[in-house]
Design a protein around this motif. Sequence first.
Motif, PDB file in Angstrom:
ATOM      1  N   HIS A 249       5.286 -10.369   5.646  1.00 56.36           N
ATOM      2  CA  HIS A 249       4.277  -9.598   5.304  1.00 56.36           C
ATOM      3  C   HIS A 249       4.681  -8.564   4.150  1.00 56.36           C
ATOM      4  O   HIS A 249       4.097  -8.335   3.129  1.00 56.36           O
ATOM      5  CB  HIS A 249       3.299  -8.655   6.353  1.00 56.36           C
ATOM      6  CG  HIS A 249       2.811  -9.504   7.363  1.00 56.36           C
ATOM      7  ND1 HIS A 249       2.540  -9.060   8.590  1.00 56.36           N
ATOM      8  CD2 HIS A 249       2.100 -10.790   7.191  1.00 56.36           C
ATOM      9  CE1 HIS A 249       1.800  -9.953   9.181  1.00 56.36           C
ATOM     10  NE2 HIS A 249       1.726 -10.991   8.352  1.00 56.36           N
ATOM     11  N   THR A 250       5.909  -8.006   4.463  1.00 53.82           N
ATOM     12  CA  THR A 250       6.815  -7.067   3.417  1.00 53.82           C
ATOM     13  C   THR A 250       6.742  -7.806   2.160  1.00 53.82           C
ATOM     14  O   THR A 250       6.512  -7.231   1.184  1.00 53.82           O
ATOM     15  CB  THR A 250       7.782  -6.505   4.067  1.00 53.82           C
ATOM     16  OG1 THR A 250       7.650  -5.854   5.293  1.00 53.82           O
ATOM     17  CG2 THR A 250       8.458  -5.587   3.136  1.00 53.82           C
ATOM     18  N   THR A 253       3.885  -8.328   0.263  1.00 49.49           N
ATOM     19  CA  THR A 253       3.246  -7.127  -0.538  1.00 49.49           C
ATOM     20  C   THR A 253       3.878  -7.058  -1.783  1.00 49.49           C
ATOM     21  O   THR A 253       3.264  -6.762  -2.892  1.00 49.49           O
ATOM     22  CB  THR A 253       3.424  -6.068   0.317  1.00 49.49           C
ATOM     23  OG1 THR A 253       2.733  -6.005   1.392  1.00 49.49           O
ATOM     24  CG2 THR A 253       3.383  -4.638  -0.332  1.00 49.49           C
ATOM     25  N   ARG A 297      -4.235   0.109   0.771  1.00 52.02           N
ATOM     26  CA  ARG A 297      -4.038  -1.186   1.105  1.00 52.02           C
ATOM     27  C   ARG A 297      -3.963  -2.020  -0.057  1.00 52.02           C
ATOM     28  O   ARG A 297      -4.176  -3.386  -0.124  1.00 52.02           O
ATOM     29  CB  ARG A 297      -5.031  -1.568   2.151  1.00 52.02           C
ATOM     30  CG  ARG A 297      -5.135  -0.927   3.540  1.00 52.02           C
ATOM     31  CD  ARG A 297      -6.236  -1.240   4.291  1.00 52.02           C
ATOM     32  NE  ARG A 297      -6.076  -0.644   5.695  1.00 52.02           N
ATOM     33  CZ  ARG A 297      -6.764  -1.286   6.767  1.00 52.02           C
ATOM     34  NH1 ARG A 297      -7.658  -2.032   6.581  1.00 52.02           N
ATOM     35  NH2 ARG A 297      -6.553  -0.574   7.951  1.00 52.02           N
ATOM     36  N   TRP A 299      -2.267  -3.467  -2.116  1.00 51.87           N
ATOM     37  CA  TRP A 299      -1.115  -4.507  -2.262  1.00 51.87           C
ATOM     38  C   TRP A 299      -0.615  -5.214  -0.935  1.00 51.87           C
ATOM     39  O   TRP A 299      -0.093  -6.007  -0.544  1.00 51.87           O
ATOM     40  CB  TRP A 299       0.172  -4.184  -3.016  1.00 51.87           C
ATOM     41  CG  TRP A 299      -0.094  -3.578  -4.422  1.00 51.87           C
ATOM     42  CD1 TRP A 299      -0.935  -4.364  -5.243  1.00 51.87           C
ATOM     43  CD2 TRP A 299       0.323  -2.344  -5.154  1.00 51.87           C
ATOM     44  NE1 TRP A 299      -1.146  -3.614  -6.420  1.00 51.87           N
ATOM     45  CE2 TRP A 299      -0.304  -2.259  -6.324  1.00 51.87           C
ATOM     46  CE3 TRP A 299       1.018  -1.345  -4.777  1.00 51.87           C
ATOM     47  CZ2 TRP A 299      -0.300  -1.427  -7.152  1.00 51.87           C
ATOM     48  CZ3 TRP A 299       1.142  -0.249  -5.559  1.00 51.87           C
ATOM     49  CH2 TRP A 299       0.540  -0.237  -6.768  1.00 51.87           C
ATOM     50  N   THR A 300      -1.113  -4.351   0.113  1.00 49.83           N
ATOM     51  CA  THR A 300      -0.921  -4.796   1.199  1.00 49.83           C
ATOM     52  C   THR A 300      -1.896  -5.727   2.338  1.00 49.83           C
ATOM     53  O   THR A 300      -1.883  -6.209   3.091  1.00 49.83           O
ATOM     54  CB  THR A 300      -0.519  -3.517   2.517  1.00 49.83           C
ATOM     55  OG1 THR A 300      -1.706  -2.941   2.564  1.00 49.83           O
ATOM     56  CG2 THR A 300       0.388  -2.811   2.011  1.00 49.83           C
ATOM     57  N   THR A 301      -2.955  -6.011   1.540  1.00 49.74           N
ATOM     58  CA  THR A 301      -3.909  -6.660   1.659  1.00 49.74           C
ATOM     59  C   THR A 301      -4.019  -7.954   1.281  1.00 49.74           C
ATOM     60  O   THR A 301      -3.722  -8.222   0.209  1.00 49.74           O
ATOM     61  CB  THR A 301      -5.605  -6.082   1.331  1.00 49.74           C
ATOM     62  OG1 THR A 301      -5.946  -4.830   1.785  1.00 49.74           O
ATOM     63  CG2 THR A 301      -6.684  -7.144   1.824  1.00 49.74           C
ATOM     64  N   TRP A 346       1.274   0.838  -1.947  1.00 51.12           N
ATOM     65  CA  TRP A 346       2.368   0.364  -1.311  1.00 51.12           C
ATOM     66  C   TRP A 346       2.101   0.608   0.125  1.00 51.12           C
ATOM     67  O   TRP A 346       2.677  -0.037   1.058  1.00 51.12           O
ATOM     68  CB  TRP A 346       3.705   0.871  -1.619  1.00 51.12           C
ATOM     69  CG  TRP A 346       4.394   0.631  -3.015  1.00 51.12           C
ATOM     70  CD1 TRP A 346       4.323   1.253  -4.142  1.00 51.12           C
ATOM     71  CD2 TRP A 346       4.928  -0.711  -3.344  1.00 51.12           C
ATOM     72  NE1 TRP A 346       4.777   0.599  -5.077  1.00 51.12           N
ATOM     73  CE2 TRP A 346       5.436  -0.692  -4.571  1.00 51.12           C
ATOM     74  CE3 TRP A 346       5.150  -1.780  -2.462  1.00 51.12           C
ATOM     75  CZ2 TRP A 346       5.846  -1.901  -5.223  1.00 51.12           C
ATOM     76  CZ3 TRP A 346       5.804  -2.838  -3.071  1.00 51.12           C
ATOM     77  CH2 TRP A 346       6.158  -2.670  -4.367  1.00 51.12           C
ATOM     78  N   THR A 349       4.822   0.372   3.176  1.00 52.05           N
ATOM     79  CA  THR A 349       5.764  -0.827   2.792  1.00 52.05           C
ATOM     80  C   THR A 349       7.199  -0.235   2.525  1.00 52.05           C
ATOM     81  O   THR A 349       8.335  -0.512   3.139  1.00 52.05           O
ATOM     82  CB  THR A 349       5.506  -1.614   1.556  1.00 52.05           C
ATOM     83  OG1 THR A 349       4.060  -2.151   1.900  1.00 52.05           O
ATOM     84  CG2 THR A 349       6.403  -2.534   1.298  1.00 52.05           C
TER      85      THR A 349
END
Length: 622
Positions: A249-250, A253, A297, A299-301, A346, A349
């Motif tokens: 996941h990291t 991102t 969210r 870039w974390t989606t 981010w 992250t």
Amino acid sequence: MPGESLPGLVIRLAHRLETTPGDVASRTGLHQGPSPSKATPNFNRLLMLEATQLSIVAAALRLPEPTLDALTFRPLADRYPPVTEALTRPGQAGQLRPRGFFPPWILATHTRYCPSCLAGDGSEIQRRHGGPWKILWRLPVVFACVEHKVFLRHTCPGCSRPAQDSRSSDGTRLIAAAGTAGLHPAQCRNRDSERSAAPTCGYRLDTPQDDGDSPAPSSNLIALQQRILGLLGPSSDNDHAASAFKDLHTVATIVIASWPGAASMTPEPRLAEALDHEIDQQSRCDPGSRTAAQQRRLWTTPPLTALATAALMDISSRLLALPQAAFGQAVDALLRNAPPPSALGWGRTWTMIRTSEVPAFTKEVRASLPPPFVPTARVGKPTWQRARQPITAVRDRGYLPEHVPQWLPDDWFTVMVTHSGGTALARSAVFRRFAAVQLVQIATGMQMDGAAEFLGIPEEWHLSDVHKRKLHPLHRYQHRPEDLVPAFEGLGQHISNLRPPVDYRARRRRFADWAMDPAAWGVIQAGLPRPHRNRWTIPEHEVEGLLQECASEFIWSQLTGSEMSLAPTSRDLGPSASEPDQASPKGLIRHRLLWPRGFPYYLELRSALTNHAHTLATSNDG
């Protein structure tokens, strides 16, 4: 059926009984409401069923409790970090309970699906009521059906909306159109509006779709999907699986934030094109139309489509497969062309990378990352935002964030005063919390919320309404940053010289559910004089119980370096629990334990409890 989800079971059972899913939910105990036909259980039920409800529903459905539990995400809590995050509050590790919060790597409002799986396996029961709506289709990391070797779909061809869209104005529901009867389990339940009388789409999602937009996944992608499914399976090692997903996941991102920097990592151009299309659409959205949560969210989606997700998983897994040195160089190159670390997109992250929560980012890799990715306070930001930044330069200070207690000892304040140049420093509870958070921030670069979470400080203490908060940023205190910098620099040097350093974070985890054994309390009490006469209007045995409870909290606070009100045995844990209420018997006992001067019994009790805590700490750390 194997792999089935809770909403899938409910809609199949409703179809078999010729009633509504809401009626089934009401009769089985999944929902308590005035109108069974309109019962709409919340999505939290899919996260987990708590013990009492699990027992009630299992009895109503005549299912073993483990079988019913397997229809929820709860079994994944130890190996899939987004589920852990959705079920665990900061500082309460091991205590699972839905938070009403859905991380982006869980599909809360819709599901992906495989038409062939929904069509069933040809058996009589599945021919009548369809195949299973699988729970793993709700996880974005599942992008393909390895049995039928197809990419999963995410929209209904009939209405072009996400499949089984359960969003509503009153929250995310477990089942779309739960009050509608007569639909086959494979039919789309999307409505034109939230009105209960609005027609449903009704398209049969088990209809094979033979178009050129969704080619078959390659053998490499099927193999990747099988590895991911293996990590999600019950036979996987929980710690290994959790670490693997944190890495995946990291890195995903970073790939999204730095796109198209890693596009060449996949050998399949169609995958890169699919991901490029989704990221391009996202970038074209008006920033003003996004909520604050959506901005955090950004870039974390994960992508919506299975094809774009497959591209992201393929690229991320290939990066992680590189040798450590090459991996560090590749991440370094991507980050040099990525937005700055202060950008909201981010999320957490950078905090996770800096605090070693992501295993792939070893100390060597973090050290090799580009200088712009060392977050510091920036001039020009609004006052409230600057006040949440590290108060001085972020650098290696010779101590780790684990070495900072949540509740700073008095002698640490003496060190701060010595280096403050005459500035009077408050020793209040709220300033102690601020100081502890800052010590973590200046050593790691974490933002204030991340540092508070790292220390086990409840979210309510710093994210609730301003007048209810127990932790505030700098601008709420009567200190100028330039006056405090020398004090924090001096205290940081003091902490780095402590030998051996105490890993308070490990202790918080080790003693997360600790309470003093009654036998130990009996031994401690036997060596003390009789306590003061009971002057309260409560029975003597209740006073004795409060003494033992407060003694347990005091020992726990000494062990973990935390406030007594955060102890697992505290009866008043919550946003208002930071200060003992001296008007109550328990509040008075806690107050005298913390400040025992003038009370001989409490002086001796505190000494005995401190010795007991030291013995436990030596045993634990040794």
